[in-house]
Design an enzyme around this catalytic site. Structure first.
Site, PDB file in Angstrom:
ATOM      1  N   TYR A 109       0.835  -1.194   0.000  1.00 55.13           N
ATOM      2  CA  TYR A 109       0.000   0.000   0.000  1.00 55.13           C
ATOM      3  C   TYR A 109       0.882   1.261   0.000  1.00 55.13           C
ATOM      4  CZ  TYR A 109      -3.707  -3.379   0.875  1.00 55.13           C
ATOM      5  OH  TYR A 109      -4.569  -4.439   0.756  1.00 55.13           O
ATOM      6  N   ARG A 148       3.276  -1.127  10.867  1.00 54.61           N
ATOM      7  CA  ARG A 148       3.221  -2.421  10.175  1.00 54.61           C
ATOM      8  C   ARG A 148       4.013  -2.318   8.886  1.00 54.61           C
ATOM      9  NH1 ARG A 148      -1.615  -6.835   8.906  1.00 54.61           N
ATOM     10  NH2 ARG A 148      -0.250  -8.497   9.640  1.00 54.61           N
ATOM     11  N   ARG A 167      -6.564 -14.297  10.313  1.00 59.43           N
ATOM     12  CA  ARG A 167      -7.536 -15.308   9.870  1.00 59.43           C
ATOM     13  C   ARG A 167      -7.873 -16.309  10.978  1.00 59.43           C
ATOM     14  NH1 ARG A 167      -4.902 -17.594   4.537  1.00 59.43           N
ATOM     15  NH2 ARG A 167      -2.981 -16.905   5.547  1.00 59.43           N
ATOM     16  N   CYS A 193      -7.979 -21.449   3.542  1.00 54.28           N
ATOM     17  CA  CYS A 193      -8.641 -21.675   2.249  1.00 54.28           C
ATOM     18  C   CYS A 193      -8.729 -20.405   1.412  1.00 54.28           C
ATOM     19  CB  CYS A 193     -10.036 -22.248   2.466  1.00 54.28           C
ATOM     20  SG  CYS A 193     -11.208 -21.091   3.209  1.00 54.28           S
ATOM     21  N   CYS A 195     -11.946 -15.878   2.656  1.00 50.54           N
ATOM     22  CA  CYS A 195     -12.092 -14.530   3.220  1.00 50.54           C
ATOM     23  C   CYS A 195     -11.472 -13.479   2.311  1.00 50.54           C
ATOM     24  CB  CYS A 195     -11.490 -14.459   4.619  1.00 50.54           C
ATOM     25  SG  CYS A 195      -9.764 -15.001   4.724  1.00 50.54           S
ATOM     26  N   ALA A 215     -27.094 -44.675   6.429  1.00 52.34           N
ATOM     27  CA  ALA A 215     -28.402 -44.424   7.043  1.00 52.34           C
ATOM     28  C   ALA A 215     -29.508 -45.068   6.214  1.00 52.34           C
ATOM     29  CB  ALA A 215     -28.639 -42.927   7.156  1.00 52.34           C
TER      30      ALA A 215
END
Length: 650
Positions: free
Chosen positions: A171, A218, A326, A352, A355, A461
């Site tokens: 960014y 960060r 996550r 996965c 998100c 079942a």
């Protein structure tokens, strides 16, 4: 106390947080349409504060309305009108004794803005976003510095505990730090210190205006441009660890109270937000090296999923704390469960990347159906009163339904025809480096034991067996079955296999030539497993590109690992016929091609397996069909359907 280092307090400037777990920021896109904090957002963060997190960092928060937009529903601090709702957010987190920072952010080249022009240090386009850019003037950079400082002041007025300056993941501020994206010749370009000047001025401005207000930085300590899936110009190495160390050493004395160390940019997104194959803690070494040269707390990130691992790296002095993003989408109670010794109850993130793929639809999670929906699913009732419910099928939908029903006080009997839990996610754990997928079954197995769910493996079942239970309801989660087009000559021959036969281990090959028909993620993962066994691969798809419909992050990861097998790709080819020793294909122009192959593996999609559901509806009045048996979807849709129907059962 379990994990004494992980759950010890830590000072970040003037603030003491209750433990060493930071909830890392992720784009939520759950703000109101006017960018004010929404009730949905407050409920989401409050759940993590209630779950025991030491410090929450909210999503990327806008400081500039002209060219600093990440999304329509992105939180903003560009005006005083945002202060009241930010205060509601702070109050909600503080109610549960948590702390919260706002992440101040500008996307730079990594977004699209009205008019299609992105503000950047030097006009270098993102190879992923690929929108046109303009180079900011010195005066515009100076104005941006002021906007960051103004945003921090609004946060303090709202009762937010501190701010995180987002200079990572490619960014805007990362773009200033990187020699790849910063070619400026004014005071904001040149040496590492000059490239860091914009951050130095932001930090100095906050200190002058707000005093000892906590500030965390960060950074992407390594952009890993050598791993880019896009062609990077020759001799461009980007920001590397050695230079990041010098930058952090330079910046900290100006008033930075903590450093949150990540990696990657959009060109190397898999190094920032990792697919399932990346091992736990793989980039902790970046934080470890930075910690050696500064005297403020350093937080490590990188697929940290288990409290044992987090405790170990703090105890070893490699980091002062851990950043988990996550993992806290998957389980907001991660901290409380770990601190009380209930690690087997932690619902772990399986990487996965759903998100990431669906971020702009609002934050969500494949394994946790309540993520982003805490405001709605807030009144679960314990009113099962021991009434019996039968659940058929122990894939994601069936397991989640059985768990939720048991938590509500129903007596649950779970039927599964196989000898294991997990269904399709169990199969998904079989390709190389996909073991995390198996965590879902482990979690449910542990919870079923605690909640006394009657799990009947190896038990198909039948109506007769279900009648013996006199069930209040029957949940049918029989999943899907493969599509096998009967019109293709040779499709039923003995040299033709399904992906399930390969992934389950029922059929194995070594040193054979295998044609895989269908290059969706399942087909590609099956090819990866076959390649790891020493087979030669031919991957065929009717679509013009390999991996139709697959999210690009896991797809590029699989293709990278498949490269060692040197597969041959045949996009834009239709399967016409299967021979005993190969396949006949046809391209879009009608040209035919025959490929030699010892075996053929079909991955042509799936369809609902609802035959049993139709039969049971004739025998029982309350039959509820969930998961793929009702509608084909991914893990998220299956889990969500199981939870939703179990939640609302009356």
């Amino acid at each position: 106390m379990n994990y004494p280092n992980l759950f010890s307090p830590l000072k970040i400037g003037s603030l003491t947080i209750r433990n060493r777990v930071v909830m890392g920021a992720m784009g939520n896109m759950t703000a109101n349409p006017d960018q004010t904090v929404s009730d949905k957002e407050i409920a989401y963060y409050a759940a993590r504060a209630k779950g025991g997190v030491g410090l929450i960092v909210n999503e990327v928060t806008r400081v500039n309305d002209e060219h600093g937009m990440m999304g329509d529903r992105q939180t903003s601090v560009t005006d005083d009108k945002f202060i009241p709702d930010l205060k509601r957010l702070a109050d909600a987190v503080h109610y549960y004794d948590g702390a919260i920072f706002v992440q101040l952010h500008h996307p730079g080249r990594q977004t699209a803005v009205p008019g299609g022009m992105c503000a950047t240090p030097s006009g270098v386009k993102s190879l992923l976003i690929n929108w046109p850019c303009f180079e900011m003037t010195t005066e515009q950079v100076e104005e941006l510095v002021k906007q960051f400082v103004d945003g921090a002041e609004r946060c303090k007025k709202a009762g937010i505990d501190g701010v995180e300056i987002h200079a990572a993941h490619g960014y805007m501020l990362n773009q200033f730090l990187s020699p790849y994206t910063n070619k400026r010749t004014d005071k904001y370009g040149g040496s590492p210190q000059k490239r860091a000047r914009i951050i130095q001025e932001i930090v100095t401005g906050i200190r002058e205006r707000l005093g000892d207000y906590p500030i965390m930085l960060r950074i992407s300590a390594d952009e890993f441009l050598e791993r880019s899936v896009f062609p990077i110009p020759e001799n461009e190495t980007g920001l590397k660890l050695e230079e990041s160390i010098e930058i952090v050493k330079y910046l900290v004395p100006f008033g930075i109270d903590a450093v949150n160390v990540s990696a990657g940019v959009y060109e190397t997104m898999n190094e920032a937000w990792e697919p399932v194959s990346y091992p736990e803690g793989w980039k902790v070494y970046l934080a470890e090296e930075i910690k050696k040269v500064i005297d403020v707390p350093v937080f490590a990130v990188g697929v940290i999923r288990n409290p044992e691992f987090a405790e170990s790296i703090i105890a070893q002095g490699r980091t002062d704390g851990v950043t988990i993003a996550r993992g806290l989408l998957a389980d907001p109670e991660w901290c409380n469960k770990a601190a009380s010794g209930r690690t087997d109850e932690i619902r772990r993130c399986i990487s996965c990347l759903n998100c990431m793929e669906t971020m702009f639809d609002g934050i969500n999670c494949s394994v946790n159906p309540r993520t982003g929906q805490e405001w709605f699913y807030n009144d679960i009732e314990n009113n099962g009163n021991g009434r019996c419910v039968a659940v058929i099928g122990a894939g994601p939908a069936g397991m989640e339904a059985a768990l939720t029903l048991a938590q509500r006080g129903f007596a649950v009997t779970l039927f599964e025809k196989c000898d294991h839990l997990g269904g399709q996610v169990w199969l998904g754990s079989k390709p190389p480096c996909k073991e995390k997928m198996g965590w879902m079954g482990e979690y449910y197995e542990s919870m079923f034991k605690k909640l006394n769910v009657d799990v009947r493996l190896n038990t198909p079942a039948t109506a007769e067996e279900i009648k013996k239970l006199n069930p209040h309801a029957v949940f049918v989660a029989t999943g899907s079955k493969p599509v096998i087009p009967g019109s293709i000559p040779g499709v039923s021959d003995s040299n033709v296999y399904t992906t399930e036969e390969i992934l389950s281990g029922k059929t194995t090959f070594s040193n054979k030539k295998i044609a895989v028909i269908g290059s969706g993620l399942t087909g590609m993962e099956t090819a990866e497993l076959l390649g790891s066994m020493g087979n030669t691969l031919e991957i065929v798809d009717m679509a013009e590109e390999i991996g139709p419909g697959a999210y690009w992050q896991p797809l590029t990861d699989i293709k990278k690992k498949l490269g060692a097998s040197n597969p041959e790709y045949y996009p834009g080819h239709k399967l016409l016929e299967i021979l005993q020793d190969g396949v006949v294909l046809e391209d879009k122009d009608g040209n035919k091609k025959t490929l030699a192959a010892d075996a053929v593996v079909l991955s042509l999609g799936v369809k609902p397996d609802n035959q049993l559901a139709d039969e049971l509806k004739k025998e029982f009045t309350n039959v509820i069909v969930i998961g793929d048996a009702n509608h084909i979807g991914r893990i998220k849709q299956a889990v969500a359907s199981g939870y939703r129907e179990a939640y609302r059962l009356r």
